[in-house]
Design a protein around this motif. Structure first.
Motif, PDB file in Angstrom:
ATOM      1  N   PRO A   1       9.485 -23.725 -58.347  1.00 20.08           N
ATOM      2  CA  PRO A   1       9.811 -23.769 -56.923  1.00 20.08           C
ATOM      3  C   PRO A   1       8.959 -24.804 -56.204  1.00 20.08           C
ATOM      4  N   SER A   2       9.559 -25.459 -55.273  1.00 18.88           N
ATOM      5  CA  SER A   2       8.868 -26.491 -54.506  1.00 18.88           C
ATOM      6  C   SER A   2       8.388 -25.905 -53.175  1.00 18.88           C
ATOM      7  N   ILE A   3       7.721 -26.736 -52.411  1.00 24.40           N
ATOM      8  CA  ILE A   3       7.212 -26.302 -51.110  1.00 24.40           C
ATOM      9  C   ILE A   3       8.374 -25.979 -50.173  1.00 24.40           C
ATOM     10  N   GLU A   4       9.442 -26.744 -50.283  1.00 27.73           N
ATOM     11  CA  GLU A   4      10.607 -26.482 -49.439  1.00 27.73           C
ATOM     12  C   GLU A   4      11.189 -25.098 -49.713  1.00 27.73           C
ATOM     13  N   ASP A   5      11.164 -24.665 -50.979  1.00 25.91           N
ATOM     14  CA  ASP A   5      11.668 -23.334 -51.320  1.00 25.91           C
ATOM     15  C   ASP A   5      10.821 -22.250 -50.643  1.00 25.91           C
ATOM     16  N   TYR A   6       9.511 -22.432 -50.651  1.00 28.03           N
ATOM     17  CA  TYR A   6       8.634 -21.458 -49.998  1.00 28.03           C
ATOM     18  C   TYR A   6       8.860 -21.436 -48.480  1.00 28.03           C
ATOM     19  N   ILE A   7       9.049 -22.588 -47.894  1.00 30.96           N
ATOM     20  CA  ILE A   7       9.314 -22.659 -46.452  1.00 30.96           C
ATOM     21  C   ILE A   7      10.635 -21.960 -46.133  1.00 30.96           C
ATOM     22  N   ASP A   8      11.629 -22.145 -46.981  1.00 30.36           N
ATOM     23  CA  ASP A   8      12.927 -21.483 -46.793  1.00 30.36           C
ATOM     24  C   ASP A   8      12.782 -19.965 -46.891  1.00 30.36           C
ATOM     25  N   ILE A   9      11.953 -19.488 -47.830  1.00 29.83           N
ATOM     26  CA  ILE A   9      11.718 -18.040 -47.972  1.00 29.83           C
ATOM     27  C   ILE A   9      11.078 -17.486 -46.709  1.00 29.83           C
ATOM     28  N   VAL A  10      10.097 -18.188 -46.176  1.00 31.98           N
ATOM     29  CA  VAL A  10       9.413 -17.734 -44.956  1.00 31.98           C
ATOM     30  C   VAL A  10      10.402 -17.704 -43.791  1.00 31.98           C
ATOM     31  N   ARG A  11      11.284 -18.717 -43.679  1.00 30.02           N
ATOM     32  CA  ARG A  11      12.278 -18.735 -42.594  1.00 30.02           C
ATOM     33  C   ARG A  11      13.227 -17.542 -42.696  1.00 30.02           C
ATOM     34  N   ARG A  12      13.678 -17.259 -43.888  1.00 32.71           N
ATOM     35  CA  ARG A  12      14.624 -16.150 -44.058  1.00 32.71           C
ATOM     36  C   ARG A  12      13.964 -14.797 -43.829  1.00 32.71           C
ATOM     37  N   ARG A  13      12.700 -14.675 -44.124  1.00 34.56           N
ATOM     38  CA  ARG A  13      12.007 -13.394 -44.034  1.00 34.56           C
ATOM     39  C   ARG A  13      10.981 -13.372 -42.886  1.00 34.56           C
ATOM     40  N   LYS A  14      11.186 -14.189 -41.867  1.00 32.20           N
ATOM     41  CA  LYS A  14      10.180 -14.299 -40.806  1.00 32.20           C
ATOM     42  C   LYS A  14       9.986 -12.990 -40.057  1.00 32.20           C
ATOM     43  N   MET A  15      11.005 -12.212 -39.869  1.00 37.41           N
ATOM     44  CA  MET A  15      10.847 -10.927 -39.172  1.00 37.41           C
ATOM     45  C   MET A  15       9.971  -9.978 -39.999  1.00 37.41           C
ATOM     46  N   LEU A  16      10.136 -10.007 -41.300  1.00 36.21           N
ATOM     47  CA  LEU A  16       9.305  -9.173 -42.175  1.00 36.21           C
ATOM     48  C   LEU A  16       7.836  -9.580 -42.051  1.00 36.21           C
ATOM     49  N   PHE A  17       7.563 -10.885 -42.031  1.00 40.76           N
ATOM     50  CA  PHE A  17       6.190 -11.379 -41.895  1.00 40.76           C
ATOM     51  C   PHE A  17       5.626 -11.056 -40.507  1.00 40.76           C
ATOM     52  N   ILE A  18       6.450 -11.168 -39.484  1.00 41.07           N
ATOM     53  CA  ILE A  18       5.988 -10.928 -38.115  1.00 41.07           C
ATOM     54  C   ILE A  18       5.522  -9.483 -37.943  1.00 41.07           C
ATOM     55  N   PHE A  19       6.195  -8.538 -38.580  1.00 43.56           N
ATOM     56  CA  PHE A  19       5.825  -7.140 -38.422  1.00 43.56           C
ATOM     57  C   PHE A  19       4.761  -6.668 -39.420  1.00 43.56           C
ATOM     58  N   THR A  20       4.807  -7.148 -40.640  1.00 43.23           N
ATOM     59  CA  THR A  20       3.884  -6.618 -41.653  1.00 43.23           C
ATOM     60  C   THR A  20       2.490  -7.244 -41.603  1.00 43.23           C
ATOM     61  N   VAL A  21       2.385  -8.531 -41.326  1.00 44.71           N
ATOM     62  CA  VAL A  21       1.058  -9.175 -41.335  1.00 44.71           C
ATOM     63  C   VAL A  21       0.142  -8.573 -40.274  1.00 44.71           C
ATOM     64  N   PRO A  22       0.563  -8.434 -39.007  1.00 40.33           N
ATOM     65  CA  PRO A  22      -0.342  -7.804 -38.030  1.00 40.33           C
ATOM     66  C   PRO A  22      -0.656  -6.338 -38.379  1.00 40.33           C
TER      67      PRO A  22
END
Length: 184
Positions: A1-22
């Motif tokens: 996987p490239s960096i673009e793939d990781y960025i795409d994963i973060v974009r698709r799962r941004k709501m999950l990151f917004i709630f779980t990280v804090p």
């Protein structure tokens, strides 16, 4: 996987990151703040080599420093000696009536550590890695108790070393006297 793939994963799962990280950050901080502080006190003991040249007198020390330190550690960490330290410094008062001496000694052993310090030293065939010192440490909730116990453990290591060296020197002197008498 490239960096673009990781960025795409973060974009698709941004709501999950917004709630779980804090939430995870808050839980981590809460747990960290609720734990009691633990203080660690250390004593550093330098390992010195033989001062008399090897070609004049062969060394009576045949074990490696690690082995000698381990033997000394085992002498110091017997349950009887640990209980003397526990009683002297009033350690584990909250556990004293509820647990056995063996369990108290095990808690003490877990709070104590002996760590070797290595360095490069000049040797017969170039620089070599060797143990040049060791650290005796003790952890406790009370910084003064941690310091006092670490100081006592360091002193006991030094006293045991003196006893062992004195015993070896006495044995060597006795052997040399017997050999001198036999040669006469």
């Amino acid at each position: 996987p490239s960096i673009e793939d990781y960025i795409d994963i973060v974009r698709r799962r941004k709501m999950l990151f917004i709630f779980t990280v804090p939430l995870l950050l808050f839980i981590s901080v809460a747990v960290t703040m609720s734990l009691p502080p633990i203080f660690s006190a250390n004593g550093v003991i330098l390992i010195q080599g033989q001062e008399i040249p090897e070609d004049l007198v062969r060394s009576t020390v045949t074990n490696y420093a690690e082995q000698q330190i381990e033997v000394t550690r085992q002498k110091i960490t017997t349950t009887a000696r640990i209980m003397e330290i526990i009683n002297k410094h009033k350690l584990y008062l909250d556990l004293k009536g509820r647990t056995s001496n063996t369990q108290l000694a095990d808690n003490f052993r877990e709070a104590m550590s002996v760590k070797m310090i290595e360095a490069e030293v000049p040797g017969q065939w170039g620089n070599q890695r060797a143990n040049v010192a060791f650290i005796v440490s003790f952890m406790d909730k009370d910084p003064m108790k941690a310091q006092l116990v670490a100081n006592e453990l360091t002193t006991q290591f030094l006293e045991e070393n003196v006893k062992a060296r004195t015993s070896k020197a006495d044995e060597t002197a006795k052997f040399l006297r017997e050999e001198a008498d036999r040669m006469q």
